[in-house]
Design a protein around this motif. Structure first.
Motif, mmCIF file in Angstrom:
data_model
loop_
_atom_site.group_PDB
_atom_site.id
_atom_site.type_symbol
_atom_site.label_atom_id
_atom_site.label_comp_id
_atom_site.label_asym_id
_atom_site.label_seq_id
_atom_site.Cartn_x
_atom_site.Cartn_y
_atom_site.Cartn_z
ATOM 1 N N ALA A 24 -12.957 -3.781 6.990
ATOM 2 C CA ALA A 24 -13.027 -5.231 7.168
ATOM 3 C C ALA A 24 -13.337 -5.577 8.609
ATOM 4 O O ALA A 24 -12.880 -4.910 9.539
ATOM 5 N N SER A 25 -14.113 -6.639 8.769
ATOM 6 C CA SER A 25 -14.389 -7.139 10.108
ATOM 7 C C SER A 25 -13.302 -8.123 10.495
ATOM 8 O O SER A 25 -12.525 -8.593 9.657
ATOM 9 N N GLY A 26 -13.252 -8.489 11.759
ATOM 10 C CA GLY A 26 -12.338 -9.543 12.181
ATOM 11 C C GLY A 26 -11.055 -9.020 12.767
ATOM 12 O O GLY A 26 -10.641 -7.883 12.520
ATOM 13 N N ASN A 77 -8.284 -1.685 10.320
ATOM 14 C CA ASN A 77 -8.865 -2.763 9.502
ATOM 15 C C ASN A 77 -9.442 -2.202 8.198
ATOM 16 O O ASN A 77 -10.545 -2.581 7.772
ATOM 17 N N THR A 78 -8.703 -1.332 7.567
ATOM 18 C CA THR A 78 -9.217 -0.640 6.389
ATOM 19 C C THR A 78 -8.173 -0.621 5.281
ATOM 20 O O THR A 78 -6.973 -0.452 5.548
ATOM 21 N N VAL A 79 -8.646 -0.807 4.060
ATOM 22 C CA VAL A 79 -7.802 -0.656 2.882
ATOM 23 C C VAL A 79 -8.403 0.463 2.029
ATOM 24 O O VAL A 79 -9.623 0.634 1.988
ATOM 25 N N TYR A 80 -7.519 1.201 1.383
ATOM 26 C CA TYR A 80 -7.945 2.361 0.596
ATOM 27 C C TYR A 80 -7.481 2.208 -0.852
ATOM 28 O O TYR A 80 -6.490 1.541 -1.150
ATOM 29 N N LEU A 81 -8.209 2.866 -1.728
ATOM 30 C CA LEU A 81 -7.757 3.022 -3.108
ATOM 31 C C LEU A 81 -7.953 4.482 -3.489
ATOM 32 O O LEU A 81 -9.080 4.953 -3.571
ATOM 33 N N GLN A 82 -6.836 5.176 -3.673
ATOM 34 C CA GLN A 82 -6.865 6.556 -4.128
ATOM 35 C C GLN A 82 -6.864 6.558 -5.655
ATOM 36 O O GLN A 82 -5.957 5.993 -6.264
ATOM 37 N N TYR A 113 -12.968 -13.389 -0.182
ATOM 38 C CA TYR A 113 -13.967 -12.569 0.498
ATOM 39 C C TYR A 113 -14.168 -11.291 -0.308
ATOM 40 O O TYR A 113 -13.196 -10.672 -0.752
ATOM 41 N N TRP A 114 -15.430 -10.903 -0.452
ATOM 42 C CA TRP A 114 -15.780 -9.802 -1.349
ATOM 43 C C TRP A 114 -16.735 -8.826 -0.684
ATOM 44 O O TRP A 114 -17.628 -9.223 0.087
ATOM 45 N N GLY A 115 -16.546 -7.554 -1.009
ATOM 46 C CA GLY A 115 -17.514 -6.552 -0.621
ATOM 47 C C GLY A 115 -18.651 -6.484 -1.628
ATOM 48 O O GLY A 115 -18.662 -7.210 -2.626
#
Length: 124
Positions: A24-26, A77-82, A113-115
């Motif tokens: 994510a930015s910001g 600024n990162t989210v993960y999904l294992q 907000y979406w990727g």
């Protein structure tokens, strides 16, 4: 404004694992609840995992409990999904999303907000 970029999707055999990342930015990333949605062909987009802005609370769709794990690293600024023990029915485009500041992580319409999405394909 938050910009999200996913990575880590791919093709895997049933029973395999993948790790999705969302950068994510910001500078206010820690204020946002984060979620992972997925959309399979011909189906509606669904929330599969979510994490509160504080990081203290999580939500998982019943069908992914004990197989998927969401986490965040605010310093990066990162989210993960294992994704573990993957099944063919997990095949979908996976989207990372962020809510407005301090919003409820369990409510899909709070995600603003979406990727761009990353494809996960699980072969049988």
């Amino acid at each position: 404004q938050v910009q999200l970029v996913e990575s880590g999707g791919g093709l895997v055999q049933a029973g395999g694992s993948l790790r999705l990342s969302c950068a994510a930015s910001g500078r206010t990333f820690s204020r946002y609840a984060m979620g992972w949605f997925r959309q399979a062909p011909g189906k509606e987009r669904e929330l599969v995992a979510a994490l509160s802005w504080s990081g203290s609370n999580t939500y998982y769709k019943d069908s992914v409990k004990d197989r998927f794990t969401i986490s965040r690293d605010n310093a990066k600024n990162t989210v993960y999904l294992q994704l573990n023990s993957l099944k063919p029915e997990d095949t979908a485009v996976y989207y990372c999303a962020a809510t407005g500041a301090y919003s409820n992580y369990r409510i899909p319409y709070e995600y603003k907000y979406w990727g761009q999405g990353t494809q996960v394909t699980v072969s049988s």
